[in-house]
Design an enzyme around this catalytic site. Structure first.
Site, mmCIF file in Angstrom:
data_model
loop_
_atom_site.group_PDB
_atom_site.id
_atom_site.type_symbol
_atom_site.label_atom_id
_atom_site.label_comp_id
_atom_site.label_asym_id
_atom_site.label_seq_id
_atom_site.Cartn_x
_atom_site.Cartn_y
_atom_site.Cartn_z
ATOM 1 N N ARG A 90 -21.236 -1.658 3.273
ATOM 2 C CA ARG A 90 -20.507 -2.928 3.386
ATOM 3 C C ARG A 90 -20.675 -3.592 4.756
ATOM 4 O O ARG A 90 -20.559 -2.938 5.788
ATOM 5 C CB ARG A 90 -19.020 -2.652 3.124
ATOM 6 N N ARG A 116 0.823 -1.213 0.000
ATOM 7 C CA ARG A 116 0.000 0.000 0.000
ATOM 8 C C ARG A 116 0.854 1.260 0.000
ATOM 9 O O ARG A 116 0.310 2.361 -0.033
ATOM 10 C CB ARG A 116 -0.876 0.015 1.245
HETATM 11 P P1 AMP Z 1 -8.355 -3.397 4.509
HETATM 12 O O1 AMP Z 1 -9.126 -4.519 5.114
HETATM 13 O O2 AMP Z 1 -7.435 -3.859 3.400
HETATM 14 O O3 AMP Z 1 -9.224 -2.250 4.079
HETATM 15 O O4 AMP Z 1 -7.388 -2.839 5.651
HETATM 16 C C1 AMP Z 1 -7.910 -2.319 6.865
HETATM 17 C C2 AMP Z 1 -6.842 -1.500 7.582
HETATM 18 O O5 AMP Z 1 -5.725 -2.347 7.901
HETATM 19 C C3 AMP Z 1 -6.249 -0.365 6.780
HETATM 20 O O6 AMP Z 1 -7.057 0.805 6.820
HETATM 21 C C4 AMP Z 1 -4.916 -0.180 7.492
HETATM 22 O O7 AMP Z 1 -5.081 0.471 8.742
HETATM 23 C C5 AMP Z 1 -4.512 -1.620 7.782
HETATM 24 N N1 AMP Z 1 -3.735 -2.186 6.641
HETATM 25 C C6 AMP Z 1 -4.118 -3.187 5.801
HETATM 26 N N2 AMP Z 1 -3.178 -3.426 4.875
HETATM 27 C C7 AMP Z 1 -2.171 -2.556 5.126
HETATM 28 C C8 AMP Z 1 -0.924 -2.296 4.498
HETATM 29 N N3 AMP Z 1 -0.514 -2.969 3.406
HETATM 30 N N4 AMP Z 1 -0.146 -1.328 5.044
HETATM 31 C C9 AMP Z 1 -0.515 -0.648 6.136
HETATM 32 N N5 AMP Z 1 -1.688 -0.821 6.755
HETATM 33 C C10 AMP Z 1 -2.527 -1.766 6.261
#
Ligand code: AMP
Length: 224
Positions: free
Chosen positions: A133, A94
């Site tokens: 969602r 990310r």
């Molecule tokens: P997601 O389920 O992919 O929307 O991720 C939820 C949250 O997890 C994000 O808003 C970040 O706080 C954290 N997160 C997930 N993937 C990453 C990543 N690659 N780098 C940093 N934080 C992450």
């Protein structure tokens, strides 16, 4: 398995672009392990681990967990035996730092990212989707109260688990997550375009159509 090589495919897209839904569909079809960084952090939180506690403080604000912690978690996960055929990465990398750390770690083992699928969805549509969602507490399957409701309200079709709205999907945090995406994750599109690895897919079409296009893009690129 669709080629003799161990495949590393990245699904790139904003929160709400459909990465989780599509990753679940195509990883099964192509025999790749589905690795979702957000799911891993939520599991760590549920288990009460130190990593989970660190992650929670960032996640509840809609901010990214620091690169060092995130990269370490993912590199550990992709070394597991269930990744032997290949991996579909969802939500990682990310940031540019994460992408570079991943490239370096793979190169050390003579491996590489094969392709990056960018699921493109407009900002208005992303906000609309995030606010509707709901996720299964048990297996993390995503639903949408408007476009993809579960058959029995409040229950997961796949496992019967309870559906809940993620605390970071509320309007204010969702907006923050989209800001973070546009500032920190968008540079990856240029990074992978320059590397000749990016394929753009229109994520505003129906779920099945997007899934077919993603599978076709992988098959074209790496051979059946
Ligand atoms: P997601 O389920 O992919 O929307 O991720 C939820 C949250 O997890 C994000 O808003 C970040 O706080 C954290 N997160 C997930 N993937 C990453 C990543 N690659 N780098 C940093 N934080 C992450």
């Amino acid at each position: 398995m669709i080629s003799g090589e161990q495949l590393y495919v990245i699904l790139l897209g904003a929160p709400g672009a459909g990465k989780g839904t599509q990753a679940a569909l195509i990883s099964q079809r192509l025999g790749l392990a589905h690795i979702a960084s957000g799911d891993l952090f939520r599991q760590e939180q549920a288990s009460g681990s130190e990593l989970g506690k660190v992650a929670k403080s960032y996640m509840e604000k809609g901010l990214l967990v620091p690169d060092e912690v995130t990269v370490k978690m993912i590199l550990g996960r992709i070394a597991a035996p269930d990744c032997a055929q290949g991996v579909l990465l969802d939500g990682f990398p990310r940031t540019l730092e994460q992408a570079k750390a991943l490239d370096e770690a793979l190169a050390e083992e003579g491996k590489r990212i094969n392709m990056v699928l960018y699921i493109k969805v407009s900002n208005e549509e992303l906000l609309r989707r995030l606010s509707g969602r709901w996720i299964c507490r048990n297996c993390q399957a995503p639903y949408n109260i408007v476009e993809l409701p579960s058959k029995v309200p409040g229950k997961c079709d796949a496992c019967g688990g309870e559906l809940y709205q993620r605390p970071d999907d509320t309007a204010e945090t969702a907006r923050k997550r989209l800001d973070v995406y546009f500032t920190q994750t968008m540079p990856l599109i240029e990074y992978y375009t320059k590397a000749g690895k990016l394929v753009e897919i229109d994520g505003e079409k129906g779920i099945e159509e997007v899934g077919e296009e993603l599978v076709a893009a992988i098959e074209v690129r790496v051979g059946k």
